[in-house]
Design a protein around this motif. Structure first.
Motif, PDB file in Angstrom:
ATOM      1  N   ALA A  39       0.840  -1.197   0.000  1.00  0.00           N
ATOM      2  CA  ALA A  39       0.000   0.000   0.000  1.00  0.00           C
ATOM      3  C   ALA A  39       0.877   1.249   0.000  1.00  0.00           C
ATOM      4  O   ALA A  39       1.966   1.258   0.572  1.00  0.00           O
ATOM      5  CB  ALA A  39      -0.901  -0.002   1.236  1.00  0.00           C
ATOM      6  N   ALA A  40       0.391   2.272  -0.655  1.00  0.00           N
ATOM      7  CA  ALA A  40       1.148   3.524  -0.727  1.00  0.00           C
ATOM      8  C   ALA A  40       1.141   4.230   0.628  1.00  0.00           C
ATOM      9  O   ALA A  40       0.160   4.202   1.362  1.00  0.00           O
ATOM     10  CB  ALA A  40       0.544   4.440  -1.774  1.00  0.00           C
ATOM     11  N   ASN A  41       2.244   4.873   0.927  1.00  0.00           N
ATOM     12  CA  ASN A  41       2.380   5.694   2.114  1.00  0.00           C
ATOM     13  C   ASN A  41       1.709   7.041   1.796  1.00  0.00           C
ATOM     14  O   ASN A  41       1.880   7.564   0.699  1.00  0.00           O
ATOM     15  CB  ASN A  41       3.873   5.882   2.383  1.00  0.00           C
ATOM     16  N   PRO A  42       0.931   7.630   2.713  1.00  0.00           N
ATOM     17  CA  PRO A  42       0.287   8.908   2.421  1.00  0.00           C
ATOM     18  C   PRO A  42       1.262   9.994   1.950  1.00  0.00           C
ATOM     19  O   PRO A  42       0.924  10.809   1.099  1.00  0.00           O
ATOM     20  CB  PRO A  42      -0.352   9.300   3.752  1.00  0.00           C
ATOM     21  N   ALA A  43       2.494   9.986   2.454  1.00  0.00           N
ATOM     22  CA  ALA A  43       3.475  10.980   2.021  1.00  0.00           C
ATOM     23  C   ALA A  43       3.835  10.790   0.543  1.00  0.00           C
ATOM     24  O   ALA A  43       4.151  11.753  -0.158  1.00  0.00           O
ATOM     25  CB  ALA A  43       4.729  10.897   2.884  1.00  0.00           C
ATOM     26  N   GLU A  44       3.777   9.545   0.065  1.00  0.00           N
ATOM     27  CA  GLU A  44       4.079   9.275  -1.335  1.00  0.00           C
ATOM     28  C   GLU A  44       2.995   9.825  -2.260  1.00  0.00           C
ATOM     29  O   GLU A  44       3.253  10.122  -3.417  1.00  0.00           O
ATOM     30  CB  GLU A  44       4.222   7.770  -1.578  1.00  0.00           C
ATOM     31  N   LEU A  45       1.795   9.930  -1.746  1.00  0.00           N
ATOM     32  CA  LEU A  45       0.662  10.377  -2.565  1.00  0.00           C
ATOM     33  C   LEU A  45       0.393  11.874  -2.454  1.00  0.00           C
ATOM     34  O   LEU A  45      -0.472  12.400  -3.156  1.00  0.00           O
ATOM     35  CB  LEU A  45      -0.600   9.606  -2.161  1.00  0.00           C
ATOM     36  N   ARG A  46       1.119  12.577  -1.631  1.00  0.00           N
ATOM     37  CA  ARG A  46       0.864  13.997  -1.376  1.00  0.00           C
ATOM     38  C   ARG A  46       0.886  14.818  -2.664  1.00  0.00           C
ATOM     39  O   ARG A  46       0.064  15.695  -2.863  1.00  0.00           O
ATOM     40  CB  ARG A  46       1.890  14.540  -0.383  1.00  0.00           C
ATOM     41  N   GLU A  48       0.346  13.718  -5.737  1.00  0.00           N
ATOM     42  CA  GLU A  48      -0.371  13.085  -6.850  1.00  0.00           C
ATOM     43  C   GLU A  48      -1.314  14.034  -7.590  1.00  0.00           C
ATOM     44  O   GLU A  48      -1.293  14.065  -8.826  1.00  0.00           O
ATOM     45  CB  GLU A  48      -1.136  11.854  -6.369  1.00  0.00           C
ATOM     46  N   PRO A  49      -2.142  14.834  -6.909  1.00  0.00           N
ATOM     47  CA  PRO A  49      -3.034  15.723  -7.663  1.00  0.00           C
ATOM     48  C   PRO A  49      -2.276  16.700  -8.570  1.00  0.00           C
ATOM     49  O   PRO A  49      -2.659  16.912  -9.718  1.00  0.00           O
ATOM     50  CB  PRO A  49      -3.815  16.466  -6.577  1.00  0.00           C
ATOM     51  N   ALA A  50      -1.181  17.263  -8.075  1.00  0.00           N
ATOM     52  CA  ALA A  50      -0.396  18.194  -8.894  1.00  0.00           C
ATOM     53  C   ALA A  50       0.255  17.473 -10.059  1.00  0.00           C
ATOM     54  O   ALA A  50       0.297  17.991 -11.182  1.00  0.00           O
ATOM     55  CB  ALA A  50       0.660  18.881  -8.032  1.00  0.00           C
ATOM     56  N   ALA A  51       0.755  16.263  -9.822  1.00  0.00           N
ATOM     57  CA  ALA A  51       1.388  15.495 -10.895  1.00  0.00           C
ATOM     58  C   ALA A  51       0.369  15.124 -11.965  1.00  0.00           C
ATOM     59  O   ALA A  51       0.661  15.220 -13.165  1.00  0.00           O
ATOM     60  CB  ALA A  51       2.048  14.243 -10.320  1.00  0.00           C
ATOM     61  N   MET A  52      -0.814  14.706 -11.560  1.00  0.00           N
ATOM     62  CA  MET A  52      -1.851  14.352 -12.533  1.00  0.00           C
ATOM     63  C   MET A  52      -2.305  15.566 -13.324  1.00  0.00           C
ATOM     64  O   MET A  52      -2.537  15.486 -14.535  1.00  0.00           O
ATOM     65  CB  MET A  52      -3.052  13.693 -11.831  1.00  0.00           C
ATOM     66  N   SER A  53      -2.415  16.702 -12.672  1.00  0.00           N
ATOM     67  CA  SER A  53      -2.797  17.930 -13.357  1.00  0.00           C
ATOM     68  C   SER A  53      -1.746  18.318 -14.396  1.00  0.00           C
ATOM     69  O   SER A  53      -2.071  18.677 -15.535  1.00  0.00           O
ATOM     70  CB  SER A  53      -2.980  19.051 -12.333  1.00  0.00           C
ATOM     71  N   ALA A  54      -0.480  18.234 -14.027  1.00  0.00           N
ATOM     72  CA  ALA A  54       0.605  18.555 -14.960  1.00  0.00           C
ATOM     73  C   ALA A  54       0.619  17.575 -16.123  1.00  0.00           C
ATOM     74  O   ALA A  54       0.818  17.960 -17.280  1.00  0.00           O
ATOM     75  CB  ALA A  54       1.942  18.540 -14.228  1.00  0.00           C
ATOM     76  N   TYR A  55       0.382  16.307 -15.839  1.00  0.00           N
ATOM     77  CA  TYR A  55       0.343  15.292 -16.898  1.00  0.00           C
ATOM     78  C   TYR A  55      -0.793  15.571 -17.875  1.00  0.00           C
ATOM     79  O   TYR A  55      -0.601  15.554 -19.091  1.00  0.00           O
ATOM     80  CB  TYR A  55       0.181  13.900 -16.277  1.00  0.00           C
TER      81      TYR A  55
END
Length: 81
Positions: A39-46, A48-55
């Protein structure tokens, strides 16, 4: 490459998850598959929204600026003779 080859049954066992006992296969591959199933650590997903938006923004820019590919109506695609 080291020349390791996996048969279909071993590949399926590696992909289906941990079972009862050790999983045969190349140790680095087994370790990688175990790590990515965790399972992903919450810090690893912090971020994610910005990365998906940039992608998504990059993909949208690529599709607008990409030249159109050849179509069947394009005369340069037609073979003569």
């Amino acid at each position: 490459m080291t020349g390791h080859r996996l048969d279909q049954e071993t590949a399926e066992r590696l992909l289906s998850g941990p079972g009862d006992g050790p999983v045969p296969g190349p140790a680095p591959l087994v370790a990688l598959l175990i790590a990515i199933r965790a399972a992903a650590n919450p810090a690893e997903l912090r971020g994610e929204p910005a990365a998906m938006s940039a992608y998504r923004a990059a993909r949208a820019g690529m599709s607008r600026s990409a030249p159109p590919g050849p179509t069947s109506a394009d005369p340069s695609d037609q073979q003569s003779g």
